[in-house]
Enzyme design. Sequence first.
Site, PDB file in Angstrom:
ATOM      1  N   LYS A  13      46.498  29.346  27.447  1.00  0.00           N
ATOM      2  CA  LYS A  13      47.182  28.377  28.309  1.00  0.00           C
ATOM      3  C   LYS A  13      46.864  28.587  29.795  1.00  0.00           C
ATOM      4  O   LYS A  13      46.531  27.637  30.495  1.00  0.00           O
ATOM      5  CB  LYS A  13      48.679  28.611  28.113  1.00  0.00           C
ATOM      6  CG  LYS A  13      49.571  27.455  28.244  1.00  0.00           C
ATOM      7  CD  LYS A  13      50.914  27.737  27.566  1.00  0.00           C
ATOM      8  CE  LYS A  13      51.367  29.171  27.573  1.00  0.00           C
ATOM      9  NZ  LYS A  13      52.097  29.597  28.743  1.00  0.00           N
ATOM     10  N   ARG A  85      60.511  26.544  28.784  1.00  0.00           N
ATOM     11  CA  ARG A  85      60.406  27.420  27.618  1.00  0.00           C
ATOM     12  C   ARG A  85      61.616  27.285  26.703  1.00  0.00           C
ATOM     13  O   ARG A  85      61.643  27.901  25.648  1.00  0.00           O
ATOM     14  CB  ARG A  85      60.344  28.865  28.095  1.00  0.00           C
ATOM     15  CG  ARG A  85      58.962  29.469  28.122  1.00  0.00           C
ATOM     16  CD  ARG A  85      59.128  30.871  28.637  1.00  0.00           C
ATOM     17  NE  ARG A  85      58.073  31.781  28.371  1.00  0.00           N
ATOM     18  CZ  ARG A  85      56.997  31.960  29.138  1.00  0.00           C
ATOM     19  NH1 ARG A  85      56.794  31.196  30.175  1.00  0.00           N
ATOM     20  NH2 ARG A  85      56.123  32.892  28.849  1.00  0.00           N
ATOM     21  N   ARG A 124      44.080  41.719  26.012  1.00  0.00           N
ATOM     22  CA  ARG A 124      44.387  41.510  27.430  1.00  0.00           C
ATOM     23  C   ARG A 124      45.168  42.704  27.985  1.00  0.00           C
ATOM     24  O   ARG A 124      44.924  43.155  29.093  1.00  0.00           O
ATOM     25  CB  ARG A 124      45.197  40.226  27.616  1.00  0.00           C
ATOM     26  CG  ARG A 124      45.472  39.914  29.073  1.00  0.00           C
ATOM     27  CD  ARG A 124      46.100  38.558  29.250  1.00  0.00           C
ATOM     28  NE  ARG A 124      47.498  38.552  28.857  1.00  0.00           N
ATOM     29  CZ  ARG A 124      48.249  37.453  28.815  1.00  0.00           C
ATOM     30  NH1 ARG A 124      47.723  36.283  29.106  1.00  0.00           N
ATOM     31  NH2 ARG A 124      49.516  37.522  28.479  1.00  0.00           N
ATOM     32  N   ARG A 130      49.050  44.597  31.820  1.00  0.00           N
ATOM     33  CA  ARG A 130      50.324  43.914  32.052  1.00  0.00           C
ATOM     34  C   ARG A 130      51.409  44.615  31.257  1.00  0.00           C
ATOM     35  O   ARG A 130      51.227  44.860  30.062  1.00  0.00           O
ATOM     36  CB  ARG A 130      50.207  42.450  31.597  1.00  0.00           C
ATOM     37  CG  ARG A 130      50.034  41.483  32.739  1.00  0.00           C
ATOM     38  CD  ARG A 130      49.846  40.086  32.230  1.00  0.00           C
ATOM     39  NE  ARG A 130      51.043  39.518  31.600  1.00  0.00           N
ATOM     40  CZ  ARG A 130      51.200  38.229  31.352  1.00  0.00           C
ATOM     41  NH1 ARG A 130      50.255  37.385  31.693  1.00  0.00           N
ATOM     42  NH2 ARG A 130      52.291  37.768  30.794  1.00  0.00           N
ATOM     43  N   ARG A 141      58.132  38.379  22.825  1.00  0.00           N
ATOM     44  CA  ARG A 141      57.725  37.114  23.449  1.00  0.00           C
ATOM     45  C   ARG A 141      57.360  36.069  22.391  1.00  0.00           C
ATOM     46  O   ARG A 141      57.712  34.900  22.522  1.00  0.00           O
ATOM     47  CB  ARG A 141      56.569  37.361  24.416  1.00  0.00           C
ATOM     48  CG  ARG A 141      57.054  38.088  25.673  1.00  0.00           C
ATOM     49  CD  ARG A 141      55.934  38.840  26.360  1.00  0.00           C
ATOM     50  NE  ARG A 141      54.938  37.958  26.896  1.00  0.00           N
ATOM     51  CZ  ARG A 141      53.644  38.268  27.000  1.00  0.00           C
ATOM     52  NH1 ARG A 141      53.205  39.428  26.574  1.00  0.00           N
ATOM     53  NH2 ARG A 141      52.808  37.403  27.529  1.00  0.00           N
TER      54      ARG A 141
HETATM   55  P1  AMP Z   1      54.016  34.099  31.246  1.00  0.00           P
HETATM   56  O1  AMP Z   1      53.006  34.609  32.214  1.00  0.00           O
HETATM   57  O2  AMP Z   1      54.148  32.614  31.266  1.00  0.00           O
HETATM   58  O3  AMP Z   1      53.816  34.634  29.856  1.00  0.00           O
HETATM   59  O4  AMP Z   1      55.438  34.655  31.744  1.00  0.00           O
HETATM   60  C1  AMP Z   1      55.683  36.032  31.865  1.00  0.00           C
HETATM   61  C2  AMP Z   1      57.176  36.320  31.761  1.00  0.00           C
HETATM   62  O5  AMP Z   1      57.885  35.632  32.811  1.00  0.00           O
HETATM   63  C3  AMP Z   1      57.848  35.825  30.489  1.00  0.00           C
HETATM   64  O6  AMP Z   1      57.689  36.731  29.407  1.00  0.00           O
HETATM   65  C4  AMP Z   1      59.304  35.693  30.937  1.00  0.00           C
HETATM   66  O7  AMP Z   1      59.920  36.946  31.040  1.00  0.00           O
HETATM   67  C5  AMP Z   1      59.149  35.153  32.347  1.00  0.00           C
HETATM   68  N1  AMP Z   1      59.117  33.669  32.385  1.00  0.00           N
HETATM   69  C6  AMP Z   1      58.090  32.864  32.782  1.00  0.00           C
HETATM   70  N2  AMP Z   1      58.410  31.568  32.702  1.00  0.00           N
HETATM   71  C7  AMP Z   1      59.686  31.533  32.235  1.00  0.00           C
HETATM   72  C8  AMP Z   1      60.587  30.476  31.904  1.00  0.00           C
HETATM   73  N3  AMP Z   1      60.236  29.186  32.036  1.00  0.00           N
HETATM   74  N4  AMP Z   1      61.820  30.818  31.452  1.00  0.00           N
HETATM   75  C9  AMP Z   1      62.190  32.103  31.303  1.00  0.00           C
HETATM   76  N5  AMP Z   1      61.399  33.137  31.584  1.00  0.00           N
HETATM   77  C10 AMP Z   1      60.150  32.873  32.041  1.00  0.00           C
END
Ligand code: AMP
Length: 189
Positions: A13, A85, A124, A130, A141
Amino acid sequence: MRVLILGPQGSGKGTQAKRIAAAHGMPHVATGDILRAAVADGSELGLRVAPILERGDLVPDDLMVDLIRERLAVEDGFVLDGFPRTVPQAEALDSMLEEIEKPLDVVLLLEVSDEVALERLVQRGAIEHRADDEPDAIRTRLRHYHALTEPVVERYRAAGMLVAVDGEQGVDEVGADIERALGAVGARR
Ligand code: AMP
């Protein structure tokens, strides 16, 4: 053009959202990147969300909605990645875009199996280090994705806005499928 990209962690994504943003000259609004930057800055927001991100849990909806509202209000077009989300986040997004009369043009879904997602995330984790690409957080997740984000996918599918793309193809093949979908949107507008 206002594009939302959905898909599980490891679906590619972020990679595809960056490509769309570069190809069409639109901002890539990625909530994960915004939150990680806040953590790196040690801001008040960063301190609050750091332990949540590390566990792979979700940041509370109200906090996310406030964050995204500020950002989308100043953008005309965008590729939105990582939000919404949950169904409450999707409802908040739809009503805020309706309010400013800037509805989404298309919702892309990158489809990959859990096996492929897991494999990519472990890879990754080894490269980028990360904190949330560690096995326990990855499982958390993906669990949140199935329980909380899949209903968001179904919401946009029911609204006839969803275009699903096979995310298990190579980066360029996925990109080509996305460009075809965006071309169809452009033709409709
Ligand atoms: P991502 O890079 O999109 O996988 O986001 C990394 C982390 O940020 C996620 O595992 C959540 O802890 C937090 N996060 C990002 N976007 C959201 C969202 N829309 N709602 C809640 N937590 C979020």
